[in-house]
Design an enzyme around this catalytic site. Structure first.
Site, PDB file in Angstrom:
ATOM      1  N   HIS A 184      -3.863  -1.330  -6.894  1.00 53.47           N
ATOM      2  CA  HIS A 184      -5.297  -1.568  -6.711  1.00 53.47           C
ATOM      3  C   HIS A 184      -6.108  -0.284  -6.649  1.00 53.47           C
ATOM      4  O   HIS A 184      -7.255  -0.304  -6.204  1.00 53.47           O
ATOM      5  CB  HIS A 184      -5.528  -2.402  -5.447  1.00 53.47           C
ATOM      6  CG  HIS A 184      -4.917  -3.770  -5.498  1.00 53.47           C
ATOM      7  ND1 HIS A 184      -4.909  -4.625  -4.428  1.00 53.47           N
ATOM      8  CD2 HIS A 184      -4.284  -4.431  -6.504  1.00 53.47           C
ATOM      9  CE1 HIS A 184      -4.309  -5.763  -4.762  1.00 53.47           C
ATOM     10  NE2 HIS A 184      -3.907  -5.660  -6.015  1.00 53.47           N
ATOM     11  N   ASP A 190       0.841  -1.213   0.000  1.00 46.10           N
ATOM     12  CA  ASP A 190       0.000   0.000   0.000  1.00 46.10           C
ATOM     13  C   ASP A 190       0.871   1.256   0.000  1.00 46.10           C
ATOM     14  O   ASP A 190       1.821   1.342   0.778  1.00 46.10           O
ATOM     15  CB  ASP A 190      -0.864   0.075   1.266  1.00 46.10           C
ATOM     16  CG  ASP A 190      -1.875  -1.056   1.384  1.00 46.10           C
ATOM     17  OD1 ASP A 190      -1.799  -2.019   0.612  1.00 46.10           O
ATOM     18  OD2 ASP A 190      -2.733  -0.946   2.273  1.00 46.10           O
ATOM     19  N   ASP A 193      -0.463  -2.808  -4.542  1.00 41.14           N
ATOM     20  CA  ASP A 193      -1.668  -2.808  -3.702  1.00 41.14           C
ATOM     21  C   ASP A 193      -2.299  -1.420  -3.777  1.00 41.14           C
ATOM     22  O   ASP A 193      -2.048  -0.687  -4.736  1.00 41.14           O
ATOM     23  CB  ASP A 193      -1.304  -3.258  -2.271  1.00 41.14           C
ATOM     24  CG  ASP A 193      -2.485  -3.912  -1.559  1.00 41.14           C
ATOM     25  OD1 ASP A 193      -3.575  -3.336  -1.570  1.00 41.14           O
ATOM     26  OD2 ASP A 193      -2.317  -5.015  -0.999  1.00 41.14           O
ATOM     27  N   ASP A 194      -3.091  -1.038  -2.750  1.00 40.44           N
ATOM     28  CA  ASP A 194      -3.788   0.248  -2.823  1.00 40.44           C
ATOM     29  C   ASP A 194      -2.795   1.416  -2.951  1.00 40.44           C
ATOM     30  O   ASP A 194      -1.752   1.430  -2.297  1.00 40.44           O
ATOM     31  CB  ASP A 194      -4.627   0.475  -1.561  1.00 40.44           C
ATOM     32  CG  ASP A 194      -5.767  -0.534  -1.441  1.00 40.44           C
ATOM     33  OD1 ASP A 194      -6.194  -1.076  -2.467  1.00 40.44           O
ATOM     34  OD2 ASP A 194      -6.219  -0.761  -0.305  1.00 40.44           O
ATOM     35  N   ARG A 235     -12.409   2.852  -5.540  1.00 41.54           N
ATOM     36  CA  ARG A 235     -13.104   1.753  -4.843  1.00 41.54           C
ATOM     37  C   ARG A 235     -13.548   2.188  -3.454  1.00 41.54           C
ATOM     38  O   ARG A 235     -12.847   2.927  -2.759  1.00 41.54           O
ATOM     39  CB  ARG A 235     -12.141   0.562  -4.726  1.00 41.54           C
ATOM     40  CG  ARG A 235     -12.652  -0.556  -3.849  1.00 41.54           C
ATOM     41  CD  ARG A 235     -11.924  -1.846  -4.095  1.00 41.54           C
ATOM     42  NE  ARG A 235     -10.510  -1.782  -3.730  1.00 41.54           N
ATOM     43  CZ  ARG A 235      -9.763  -2.856  -3.473  1.00 41.54           C
ATOM     44  NH1 ARG A 235     -10.279  -4.063  -3.558  1.00 41.54           N
ATOM     45  NH2 ARG A 235      -8.493  -2.719  -3.160  1.00 41.54           N
ATOM     46  N   LYS A 286     -14.825  -0.168  -0.230  1.00 42.28           N
ATOM     47  CA  LYS A 286     -15.152  -1.530   0.200  1.00 42.28           C
ATOM     48  C   LYS A 286     -15.448  -1.545   1.685  1.00 42.28           C
ATOM     49  O   LYS A 286     -14.707  -0.985   2.493  1.00 42.28           O
ATOM     50  CB  LYS A 286     -14.051  -2.520  -0.183  1.00 42.28           C
ATOM     51  CG  LYS A 286     -12.665  -2.216   0.324  1.00 42.28           C
ATOM     52  CD  LYS A 286     -11.684  -3.354  -0.003  1.00 42.28           C
ATOM     53  CE  LYS A 286     -10.266  -2.990   0.387  1.00 42.28           C
ATOM     54  NZ  LYS A 286      -9.287  -4.049   0.245  1.00 42.28           N
TER      55      LYS A 286
END
Ligand SMILES: *[C@@H]1O[C@H](CO)[C@@H](O)[C@H](O)[C@H]1NC(C)=O
Ligand SMILES: *[C@@H]1O[C@H](CO)[C@@H](O)[C@H](O)[C@H]1NC(C)=O
Ligand SMILES: *[C@@H]1O[C@H](CO)[C@@H](O)[C@H](O)[C@H]1NC(C)=O
Ligand SMILES: *[C@@H]1O[C@H](CO)[C@@H](O)[C@H](O)[C@H]1NC(C)=O
Ligand SMILES: *[C@@H]1O[C@H](CO)[C@@H](O)[C@H](O)[C@H]1NC(C)=O
Length: 368
Positions: free
Chosen positions: A228, A186, A206-207, A259, A261
Site C-alpha cells: 500500500h 506493514d 500493506d503499508d 499517501r 491519511k
C-alpha cells in the site's frame, strides 16, 4: 607474620582491582546464544554472537547493556504457535546489530488466513519490536505472521539493508477465501523521533512504511513492492507529525505510492513539513498520491481536526506513473484544514484518470 613483599603484592592487587571494577571486566565478555536459555547470561556481555536456533511461544528478548554489539551468525526461526507475540524484541542504547545477511523467519504460511490482525487465528505481532538506538543492519525478515517491524527508538537509530519478503503471502490459501493469504503485513510501523530507514526493501500486502506520529524521520533509498505504499497515518487525535523526508525511494505495483491519511473524526492534530524528494512510482493500481482526510473512508467526507501544511515535492523530480484505471493525484482536504502554500515543483505524474481535489491549499509548481 607477613613479609614486606607479600604486603606489596596485596597492595598492588588492590590498586589493579580498584582501577578496573569487576563489573566492567565481566561486561567485556563475549556471550553466545545458541538457544533461548542462553539469553539471560549472554546479555550481561557487551559482545553477543547468535547462532541459528528456533524459539517457540516466547519473545526472543534482547535487553542489552549500553554499547553492546550483536552479531547474527545463523538463521532464527519461531515455532509455529498461535499467541500474541512479539517474536523478537531488542532494547538498549548505542547498540550495533549486525545481521550478516542472516534471516528471521516468522513462519507466516502457518498463520495466514487473509484476515491479518482483524480476525481469524491469533497472530504474534509485531514480528520485530525495535526499542534500541544505534544501528540495526543487514538482515532478512521473511513471512511475518502480520505486522513486521514496530520501531520506538529511545535516541537516534539507523536501520539499513533490511530485506522484508512476505511475497509468498500474495497467493491465496485454503483459509483465505480467495484473498491474498498475507494481510496487515506493514513493513515498518513507526511512532517515534530521530529515525533513519535506508537501503531496505519491502515486499508485502500493506503499508511499506506507516508513520502514526513523530518527527525527524528520514526514509531513503528503499524499494516497496506489492503493498500500500509509503504512508503517513492514519493520524488520530492529538498527534503531531513533522520534519519528515521521503527521499529516493522506488515504489512498484502498490495500491498507491505516497499517501497521507487522517481520521475524519480526529481532533487536535498537526501534520507539517513533509518533503518528498526524488521518489519513483510505477504500476500504481489505485492512486499515485493520495492525501485524504476522510479515513476510514476513501475520498469520503473529510474531517477538519488535523491541520496539514507544507506537504512539498521538492529537490529531485518525483516521477509517478499510474495504471490506466488509476488516479494520479487525489487530494481530499477538510474545509480550511490544508493551509499555506505547498511547493510541488518537483512532481511529474502520468497515466490514468483526471486528478481529484477538494478544499486544496495553494499549490505552486504543479497544476492540479
Ligand atoms: C512454520 O510453518 C511454515 C509453513 O508451514 C514453515 O515454512 C516453517 O518452517 C514452520 N516453522 C517451524 C519453526 O517449524
Ligand atoms: C545506502 O546506500 C547508499 C548508496 O549506495 C550509500 O551511500 C550509503 O552509505 C548506504 N547506507 C548505509 C547505512 O549503508
Ligand atoms: C486530546 O487532548 C485533549 C486536551 O488535552 C483531551 O481533552 C482529549 O480527550 C484528547 N483526545 C483524545 C482522543 O485523546
Ligand atoms: C523541515 O524539516 C527539515 C528536515 O526534514 C528541517 O531541516 C527543516 O528545518 C524543517 N523546516 C521547518 C520550517 O521546520
Ligand atoms: C520550490 O522548490 C524548489 C526546489 O525544488 C525551489 O527551487 C523553488 O524556489 C521553490 N518554490 C517556491 C515558490 O518556494
Amino acid at each position: 607474620m607477613v613479609h614486606k613483599a607479600q604486603l606489596l603484592s596485596i597492595a598492588l592487587q588492590a590498586v589493579v582491582i580498584a582501577a578496573v571494577p569487576s563489573s566492567d571486566i565481566q561486561k567485556r565478555c563475549t556471550g553466545t546464544i545458541s538457544s533461548i536459555s542462553d539469553v539471560t547470561s549472554a546479555v550481561k556481555c557487551t559482545t553477543i554472537n547468535i547462532n541459528a536456533f528456533t524459539v517457540s511461544r516466547q519473545t526472543f528478548n534482547l535487553a542489552l547493556l549500553d554499547d553492546t554489539t550483536v552479531n547474527l551468525n545463523g538463521n532464527i526461526a519461531f515455532g509455529n504457535q498461535s499467541w500474541a507475540g512479539p517474536l523478537f524484541q531488542i532494547s538498549g542504547n548505542s547498540i550495533t546489530f549486525n545481521g550478516n545477511a542472516h534471516t528471521f523467519n516468522g513462519g507466516g504460511p502457518f498463520y495466514w488466513d487473509g484476515q491479518g490482525t482483524n480476525g481469524g487465528t491469533t497472530k504474534p505481532t509485531p514480528m520485530m519490536k525495535i526499542k534500541m538506538s544505534g544501528t540495526f543492519s543487514n538482515t532478512k525478515v521473511v513471512n511475518s505472521p502480520a505486522q513486521v517491524f514496530s520501531v520506538s527508538n529511545p535516541a537516534q537509530l539507523t536501520i539499513s539493508g533490511i530485506i522484508i519478503d512476505n511475497s509468498q503471502g500474495d497467493a491465496t490459501n485454503s483459509k483465505s477465501n480467495g484473498l491474498p493469504a498475507g494481510h496487515n503485513t506493514d513493513g515498518f510501523d513507526v511512532s517515534t523521533t530521530n529515525l533513519i530507514i535506508e537501503n531496505s526493501s519491502v515486499k508485502n500486502q500493506d503499508d511499506c512504511l506507516a508513520i502514526n506520529k513523530g518527527s525527524n524521520i528520514i526514509f531513503t533509498g528503499n524499494t516497496c513492492s506489492g503493498g500500500h505504499g509509503i504512508s503517513i497515518g492514519s493520524i488520530s487525535s492529538n498527534a503531531t507529525v513533522s520534519n519528515i523526508q521521503i527521499t529516493g525511494n522506488t515504489i512498484t505495483n502498490n495500491d498507491q505510492a505516497l499517501r497521507i491519511k487522517t481520521d475524519a473524526t480526529a481532533t487536535g492534530s498537526t501534520v507539517t513539513n513533509i518533503t518528498y524528494n526524488g521518489n519513483t512510482g510505477t504500476g500504481l493500481r489505485r492512486y499515485g498520491i493520495l492525501i485524504d482526510q476522510s479515513y476510514p473512508s476513501t475520498l469520503g467526507t473529510p474531517g477538519t481536526g488535523v491541520k496539514l501544511s507544507a506537504v512539498n515535492f521538492m529537490g529531485s523530480m518525483n516521477t509517478i506513473s499510474v495504471a490506466s484505471s488509476a488516479t494520479p493525484i487525489a487530494l481530499n482536504c477538510g474545509k480550511g484544514a490544508c493551509t499555506g502554500t505547498w511547493n510541488w515543483s518537483a512532481l511529474k505524474t502520468s497515466g490514468g484518470q483526471p486528478n481529484f481535489k477538494a478544499n486544496a491549499p495553494t499549490i505552486s509548481g504543479y497544476s492540479l
